[in-house]
Enzyme design. Sequence first.
Site, short mmCIF file in Angstrom:
data_model
loop_
_atom_site.label_atom_id
_atom_site.label_comp_id
_atom_site.label_asym_id
_atom_site.label_seq_id
_atom_site.Cartn_x
_atom_site.Cartn_y
_atom_site.Cartn_z
N GLU A 128 10.61 -8.04 -4.09
CA GLU A 128 11.04 -6.69 -3.72
C GLU A 128 10.62 -6.49 -2.27
O GLU A 128 9.46 -6.20 -1.99
CB GLU A 128 10.36 -5.65 -4.62
CG GLU A 128 10.72 -5.76 -6.09
CD GLU A 128 12.09 -5.20 -6.41
OE1 GLU A 128 12.71 -4.58 -5.53
OE2 GLU A 128 12.56 -5.41 -7.54
N LEU A 129 11.57 -6.68 -1.35
CA LEU A 129 11.18 -6.74 0.07
C LEU A 129 11.65 -5.51 0.85
O LEU A 129 11.92 -4.48 0.27
CB LEU A 129 11.71 -8.05 0.67
CG LEU A 129 11.35 -9.31 -0.15
CD1 LEU A 129 11.93 -10.56 0.49
CD2 LEU A 129 9.84 -9.44 -0.31
N GLY A 170 6.66 -6.32 -0.90
CA GLY A 170 6.08 -6.23 0.45
C GLY A 170 7.11 -6.61 1.48
O GLY A 170 8.32 -6.51 1.24
N LYS A 178 -3.22 -8.55 -7.09
CA LYS A 178 -3.76 -8.62 -5.73
C LYS A 178 -3.06 -7.47 -4.99
O LYS A 178 -1.87 -7.54 -4.69
CB LYS A 178 -3.44 -9.97 -5.07
CG LYS A 178 -4.03 -10.10 -3.66
CD LYS A 178 -2.99 -9.80 -2.60
CE LYS A 178 -3.57 -9.88 -1.20
NZ LYS A 178 -4.20 -8.61 -0.78
N HIS A 179 -3.82 -6.40 -4.74
CA HIS A 179 -3.23 -5.24 -4.07
C HIS A 179 -3.47 -5.37 -2.57
O HIS A 179 -4.21 -6.24 -2.11
CB HIS A 179 -3.86 -3.95 -4.62
CG HIS A 179 -2.89 -2.80 -4.67
ND1 HIS A 179 -1.90 -2.61 -3.72
CD2 HIS A 179 -2.74 -1.77 -5.55
CE1 HIS A 179 -1.20 -1.53 -4.02
NE2 HIS A 179 -1.68 -1.01 -5.13
N GLU A 194 13.61 -3.35 10.48
CA GLU A 194 13.14 -2.25 9.64
C GLU A 194 12.07 -1.52 10.45
O GLU A 194 11.10 -2.14 10.89
CB GLU A 194 12.53 -2.81 8.35
CG GLU A 194 11.92 -1.74 7.47
CD GLU A 194 11.23 -2.31 6.23
OE1 GLU A 194 10.54 -3.34 6.32
OE2 GLU A 194 11.38 -1.69 5.16
N CYS A 242 10.38 1.52 1.46
CA CYS A 242 11.32 0.41 1.60
C CYS A 242 12.76 0.94 1.60
O CYS A 242 13.60 0.44 2.33
CB CYS A 242 11.12 -0.61 0.48
SG CYS A 242 11.07 0.14 -1.15
N TRP A 300 0.80 -1.22 0.00
CA TRP A 300 0.00 0.00 0.00
C TRP A 300 0.83 1.27 0.00
O TRP A 300 0.29 2.36 -0.12
CB TRP A 300 -0.88 0.01 1.27
CG TRP A 300 -0.06 -0.34 2.47
CD1 TRP A 300 0.05 -1.59 3.03
CD2 TRP A 300 0.84 0.49 3.20
NE1 TRP A 300 0.97 -1.57 4.08
CE2 TRP A 300 1.47 -0.29 4.20
CE3 TRP A 300 1.18 1.85 3.12
CZ2 TRP A 300 2.41 0.22 5.10
CZ3 TRP A 300 2.13 2.35 4.01
CH2 TRP A 300 2.72 1.54 4.98
N ASN A 301 2.15 1.20 0.19
CA ASN A 301 2.87 2.45 0.46
C ASN A 301 3.04 3.35 -0.77
O ASN A 301 3.16 4.56 -0.64
CB ASN A 301 4.20 2.21 1.20
CG ASN A 301 5.16 1.34 0.43
OD1 ASN A 301 4.76 0.64 -0.50
ND2 ASN A 301 6.42 1.37 0.79
#
Length: 463
Positions: free
Chosen positions: A231-232, A209, A157-158, A362, A265, A133-134
């Site tokens: 992509e974490l 995410g 899938k958002h 994080e 991120c 969502w960011n």
Amino acid sequence: MTYATINPYTNELVKQFPDATDEEVEQAIAQADAAFRSWRESSFAVRAAVMNKAASLLRGAKNDYAKLLTLEMGKVTAEAEAEVELSARIFEYYAKNAETLLQPEKLPVDDPAKGEFTVVHEPLGVLLAVEPWNFPYYQIARVIAPQLSAGNTVLLKHASNVPQSAAAFERLMREAGLPAGGFKNLYATRAQVERILNDPRVHGVAFTGGEAAGAVIAAQAAKALKKSTMELGGADAFVVLADADLDKTVKWAVFGRHWNGGQVCCSSKRIIVVDEIYDDFMELYEKGVAALRAGDPFDPATTLQPLSSKKAADDLKGQVRQAVEHGAKAREVGPKVPSKGAFFQPTILTAVGPDNPAYRWEFFGPVSMIFRAKDEADAIRIANDSSFGLGGSVFTSDVKHGAEVAAKISTGMVFVNHPTMVKADIPFGGIRRSGYGRELTGLGIKEFVNHKVIGIPDIDAAF
Ligand code: NAP
């Protein structure tokens, strides 16, 4: 029902959306598969026209698109508009470059007289994108612009807190002229995501995410023998060397840590300052953070947005509490943030030792971890002492030396005199627990294509 818009400035429920039914999921896969069969045959010019149209539609209704971001996840208006513009640029990048990036490559073989061997890049088929969502639009654009340009089709899938942004992007692509089934948003449940991944008509997943969900999706994809990109999260180092221009560096540090409410991120989450200038840096940094103004994200005077949800703010508070329990010092900075909504008081964490679990965490919000390094070598050591490996930056007046230091930092992206940069024409991605694969540019468009060899050997060559 999990998909809902909850305004993080007020914590009010705005609208709820029912989960997709299994029939809707099946129909979406079938349509995406059918669409692929014709879309893969379309010319680059046809695909480019759709990309360019999507870009111009985004720009034409920039305010409306931006408003949805502010409503659903609290992004301040200026940043929301910048995200719409960035998404438009990504579409234009691929409209302009996709054909060149996917040109067949003639192989430089040992003996050209014995035949011709070429690698062509063909689309794979239906892909799944699972997004956070960011950056509700930018994250979608980062996947669909390259993948649709390559000839694939995409199911989305958002995140469950940005359902209207997801629906807006599906409408956008339809209005831009993408054939039905080319891109479909699904309010999918987790069980449905797993089913989609196991469907033989689906050929891969692009996930962005957190680490936990990434590990689940990567395992599901691996079990189904499907390609995945991950992509974490990240804990980017922001290294400040002794010769850095302090005023400019502090401005970038405050921005790098607090844009998007600190929920990026590649935010500058670990600020590492060499001993010589540490005290001066700290004094200016604290002033800079204290100058941030939390408030209504629709108000142009606001520079610090609420977090995405009340739960996100509560979780972050828990993380800071645990860091302090393990020996860190936490200092709240600036005027009190509003008590209503999902706001978080900017906090500076120091004395976070390597034995503190927080050293490797994080913090997804306005929490700055600041480290005092003995010297440059120590700063590089601390920068590399992380489970993550997304981005990073080095601040110095000597940019040539900055590039040398950047070469020693082990992440996917390092910038001199700028926090990790996000642009349409620079690849994005990391290593270690920040994931694998790349998005954007030629690297991104080649993640989900079949690098197929077409060989024409000389029929008279010896057996
Ligand atoms: P998240 O909880 O991992 O969620 C990301 C997406 O995965 C959402 O759509 C979520 O859906 C879905 N999801 C979660 N668990 C799932 C499961 N078991 N099966 C299927 N789908 C699942 O991450 P987030 O909190 O939204 O985003 C923050 C994280 O993303 C941070 O760690 C940040 O650093 C990272 N991030 C990385 C990048 C990058 O490019 N490297 C960019 C942006 C953000 P629900 O909403 O329905 O749970």
